[in-house]
Design an enzyme around this catalytic site. Structure first.
Site, PDB file in Angstrom:
ATOM      1  N   THR A 350       0.823  -0.980   0.024  1.00  0.00           N
ATOM      2  CA  THR A 350      -0.043   0.039   0.238  1.00  0.00           C
ATOM      3  C   THR A 350       0.705   1.193  -0.373  1.00  0.00           C
ATOM      4  O   THR A 350       2.333   1.017   0.147  1.00  0.00           O
ATOM      5  CB  THR A 350      -1.479  -0.070   1.375  1.00  0.00           C
ATOM      6  N   GLY A 433       0.178  -4.343   4.666  1.00  0.00           N
ATOM      7  CA  GLY A 433      -1.303  -4.729   4.462  1.00  0.00           C
ATOM      8  C   GLY A 433      -1.794  -5.592   5.599  1.00  0.00           C
ATOM      9  O   GLY A 433      -1.934  -4.248   6.266  1.00  0.00           O
TER      10      GLY A 433
END
Length: 528
Positions: A350, A433
């Protein structure tokens, strides 16, 4: 206070505006937007679009977006859920009839409809001054003229080499010269640049209909996907209110489910009943309590959380004092709780961006393509790397997170915002995550319990109790590792560091901003 005899980062200070991202070029792009008069939302979108080019393993326009925005840092906080949905043909029965019991992470079935572009469009409509025509220019330039690969990105590129070799169109688009990019390489992606130009000129509809959408659908259906043009055209972003809890006098806010921010709030509710200050920040006891709180919260998440548009999620009950009490009474300092092993379907990557502008608009913004390099599927002609967020679904009828037509999967990305007396104090996030709820809790307790500044809080050694094993960074002292083993924890040294994080602290009395950015990534905080 930082000891300047040792390696480290200083906090960054400014009066007007500040941003923190995982790449310096993205931070600079955001600052330039705000110097031109743009808002925190404008800056976040510009930075994120650029990161989708220069940090391709983590994010892109083929992924999803969540955000929390508090205009002028006061009053109502708005939550934006830009997560994509499963195709309307994706029923659990379809998979079970074909003896598919989990979603293959590099298949077309792992690709949910990308929600980022629509989320950016809605956020800019509500809080921006500029449009895609201005804000996508840094990303377009990087894609067409090239960008220089940074060290952490090269590290992830090397780790993803085998995945990219076996993907769909990934060798063509993401393995220049047949090898993973290394630090200092210049990468160009002209097809992606052309796609971004179309979105800049024609807006979000250019992505969800017409040639770009048709190319994504054709690519996915050619490799077995169930996607249709109607699935793309029907996509929309949900605008809603955040959920929250109080910790040490601060209100902490998260996006509601199908986001997993409720996991972090449960952790805070549990830890709030312990006096962490009686333990050192680097201690066996502190790491043990954090792990136990995480194990309880993650168990709750896997059992109860799904898309509230299709299943009932009892948010109030889960965040109640009674829910915390039920589990706190069983926590012991000399052994582990007897809990079922939780094995979430995915552990993705991310990018997180935090921005505060001169008007104190506070933006906590996160964007992801799920696993590193997503599904390893690049659309044939457009250069769009597609997420594998649908890999987060269960194929288990009756489970709240079971795949279903038009359903949003249980997510992992969570932007956070801490407020005090209704005012924004810290928009922050910790990417990485499944680590994100633990990381956000770790950083927040480093600040509120241990008096760390935002940079010290981000720098602190980390651990994640995941799938029955306590994954610990190399920086966790050996005596803590041994102490955790004696209690009963199975420990392992984690190979890549746990996540990355950014934070901005707002001092309303002094009129200043203090930023920090994670050394586990390539980025920085910048202000002016």
């Amino acid at each position: 206070m930082r000891n300047f005899h040792f390696a480290g980062r200083s906090t960054v200070h400014a009066q007007n505006a500040m941003v923190a991202t995982s790449h310096p070029e993205a931070a600079l792009a955001a600052i330039e937007v705000m110097r031109e008069g743009g808002t925190a939302a404008d800056a976040a979108v510009a930075a994120c679009a650029l990161l989708g080019v220069i940090e391709p393993q983590s994010t892109g326009i083929g992924g999803d977006c969540f955000a929390l925005i508090q205009p002028r840092g006061e009053g109502k906080i708005i939550a934006y859920n830009g997560s994509g949905r499963a195709p309307m043909a994706a029923t659990a029965d379809w998979y079970l009839e074909r003896k598919i019991h989990s979603v293959p992470l590099t298949s077309a079935h792992a690709v949910s409809i990308p929600g980022a572009i629509d989320a950016w469009d809605v956020i800019l409509r509500d809080h921006g001054k500029f449009g895609f025509d201005r804000l996508l220019q840094p990303a377009i330039k990087a894609a067409e003229e090239g960008y220089v690969v940074a060290p952490r990105i090269a590290f992830d590129w090397k780790n993803g080499f085998e995945k990219l070799k076996n993907g769909t169109n990934t060798e063509r688009y993401l393995l220049p010269h047949g090898k993973p990019a290394v630090a200092g390489d210049v990468i160009r992606q002209p097809e992606l640049g052309e796609t971004l130009r179309a979105i800049a000129q024609k807006g979000r509809d250019a992505f969800y209909s017409g040639e770009i959408a048709a190319d994504m659908v054709d690519t996915l259906r050619r490799i077995g996907g169930l996607h249709t043009l109607e699935d793309f055209a029907a996509h929309s972003t949900e605008t809603t209110s955040p959920i929250g809890t109080m910790y040490k006098g601060y209100d902490v806010w998260q996006c509601p489910p199908n986001g997993p921010g409720i996991t972090m709030l449960v952790m805070l509710n549990i830890l709030s009943r312990f006096d962490l200050t009686q333990f050192k920040p680097l201690s066996i006891e502190r790491f043990h309590l954090e792990a136990e709180a995480a194990r309880i919260a993650y168990m709750m998440r896997e059992q109860h959380i799904g898309d509230p548009q299709q299943v009932h999620v009892d948010v109030a009950g889960i965040l109640s004092k009674e829910f915390a009490d039920e589990h706190i009474k069983n926590i012991r300092m000399d052994r582990l709780l007897d809990l079922p092993n939780v094995a979430p379907p995915m552990n993705p990557s991310t990018v997180y961006i935090t921005v505060v502008d001169k008007d104190r608009n506070a933006c906590s913004f996160i964007n992801s393509i799920a696993h590193s390099f997503g599904s390893a599927i690049v659309s044939d002609k457009t250069g769009i790397l597609l997420q594998n967020r649908a890999g987060g679904f269960r194929i288990q009828p009756g489970h709240p997170n079971c795949i279903a037509p038009g359903k949003r999967p249980l997510h992992t990305i969570i932007p956070a915002l801490a407020t005090k007396n209704g005012r924004a104090v810290m928009p922050y996030g910790v990417m990485g995550g499944q680590y994100q709820p633990v990381g956000q809790t770790h950083v927040l307790t480093n600040i509120l319990d241990y008096g760390c500044d935002v940079q010290e809080a981000i720098d602190m050694p980390r651990g994640l109790h995941y799938e029955g094993v306590y994954q610990l960074e190399d920086s966790v002292p050996a005596e803590i590792v041994e102490g955790l083993k004696k209690i009963g924890h199975k420990t392992v040294r984690v190979v890549p560091p746990l996540g990355g994080g950014q934070a901005i602290w707002i001092d309303w009395d002094k009129g200043t901003l203090t930023g920090g950015s994670d050394p586990r990534k390539d980025g920085c905080a910048l202000g002016y």
